[in-house]
Design a protein around this motif. Structure first.
Motif, mmCIF file in Angstrom:
data_model
loop_
_atom_site.group_PDB
_atom_site.id
_atom_site.type_symbol
_atom_site.label_atom_id
_atom_site.label_comp_id
_atom_site.label_asym_id
_atom_site.label_seq_id
_atom_site.Cartn_x
_atom_site.Cartn_y
_atom_site.Cartn_z
ATOM 1 N N GLY A 14 -4.721 39.855 14.887
ATOM 2 C CA GLY A 14 -3.472 40.596 14.706
ATOM 3 C C GLY A 14 -2.512 40.383 15.875
ATOM 4 N N ASN A 15 -1.498 41.227 15.943
ATOM 5 C CA ASN A 15 -0.411 41.011 16.905
ATOM 6 C C ASN A 15 -0.831 41.194 18.365
ATOM 7 N N THR A 16 -1.689 42.185 18.621
ATOM 8 C CA THR A 16 -2.140 42.398 20.011
ATOM 9 C C THR A 16 -3.016 41.235 20.456
ATOM 10 N N TYR A 85 -0.386 53.304 18.754
ATOM 11 C CA TYR A 85 -0.906 54.186 17.711
ATOM 12 C C TYR A 85 -0.342 55.572 18.025
ATOM 13 N N PHE A 86 0.559 56.047 17.194
ATOM 14 C CA PHE A 86 1.209 57.346 17.427
ATOM 15 C C PHE A 86 1.692 57.491 18.866
ATOM 16 N N TYR A 87 2.566 56.591 19.261
ATOM 17 C CA TYR A 87 3.267 56.653 20.548
ATOM 18 C C TYR A 87 2.376 56.435 21.766
ATOM 19 N N CYS A 132 4.305 47.072 19.044
ATOM 20 C CA CYS A 132 4.548 48.093 18.019
ATOM 21 C C CYS A 132 5.400 47.569 16.859
ATOM 22 N N GLU A 133 5.441 48.378 15.828
ATOM 23 C CA GLU A 133 6.088 47.990 14.570
ATOM 24 C C GLU A 133 7.608 48.167 14.610
ATOM 25 N N GLN A 134 8.043 49.207 15.300
ATOM 26 C CA GLN A 134 9.467 49.557 15.257
ATOM 27 C C GLN A 134 10.268 48.767 16.287
#
Ligand SMILES: Cc1cc2nc3c(=O)[nH]c(=O)nc-3n(C[C@H](O)[C@H](O)[C@H](O)COP(=O)(O)O)c2cc1C
Length: 212
Positions: A14-16, A85-87, A132-134
């Motif tokens: 994945g991305n990480t 994961y959640f900030y 992150c996604e955003q």
């Protein structure tokens, strides 16, 4: 020179994974010996706050963290990467960081006096990577802060704090050449920083020999 990258995502490939491996690639291209460690493959229990480590600088819990301690000691520089994961960081990254508490040493009488073990034995170097996604930095929250402040407390100089935005699907980062080249450059910078330290140490040693 040994550089170890700790991958704090559960998603292999994945991305990480891509981000940390790209930093490692940069380091390898400048001649470093590199290794990628997938934390998800290690059994790392929670720190239980027993404080037994405060006099021994060792954790009493016997699990795969013992292998991680050996890697941390061996590495001249580390890369630590987590998806948001959640900030914040993932559970496996937080578990690893908490279990490094044995490397934080306090004065027996005054707990406001403390030092990371690496500060006493020789500062080490680190690169922190958050993914992150955003696109809005607000949505990455405390991901880099958690890693950077913890490593600094342990006596690391954090050379680079890389914030990778806008990646969601497993292979999104592979298509983002700008962010990939930023990651590769950071790997080179980590190696150059450690080399500079070695160069300074050599010059100082020669000067000291001349004086003596
Ligand atoms: C449980 C969970 C929580 C997440 N929380 C955030 C978040 O707070 N902000 C954000 O931008 N992305 C968030 N994401 C998205 C991931 O950070 C993003 O998809 C990232 O690319 C995943 O990295 P990976 O491919 O290494 O697993 C979350 C994903 C999961 C599974």
């Amino acid at each position: 020179m040994k550089i170890i990258g700790f991958i704090g995502s559960y998603r292999k490939g994945g991305n990480t994974d891509t981000a940390v491996r790209t930093v490692l690639e940069g380091a390898m291209n400048l001649g470093a010996d590199v290794e990628a460690v997938y934390l998800k493959d290690y059994e790392i229990a929670d720190c239980v706050g027993c404080e037994a480590c405060k006099t021994t600088f060792e954790c009493v819990i016997r699990d795969d963290m013992q292998k991680i301690y050996a890697k941390i000691q061996e590495a001249d520089g580390i890369i630590i990467g987590s998806p948001t994961y959640f900030y914040n960081v993932t559970g496996i990254i937080k578990n690893m960081i908490d279990r490094l508490y044995c490397y934080e040493v306090f004065d027996e009488d005054d707990r406001s006096v403390w030092m990371g073990i690496h500060e006493a034995t020789g500062i080490k170097y680190a690169t922190v990577v958050a993914v992150c996604e955003q696109k809005d930095p607000e949505d990455m929250g405390y991901t880099t802060v958690t890693m950077t402040k913890s490593l600094q407390a342990l006596g690391y100089r954090v050379v680079d704090e890389l914030k990778i935005y806008n990646v969601y699907n497993k292979t999104d980062l592979l298509l983002d050449t700008d962010q990939l080249s930023e990651l590769e450059e950071a790997g080179k910078k980590l190696v150059k920083t450690i080399r500079l330290k070695e160069k300074i140490q050599n010059i100082v040693n020669i000067k000291n020999e001349q004086i003596n």
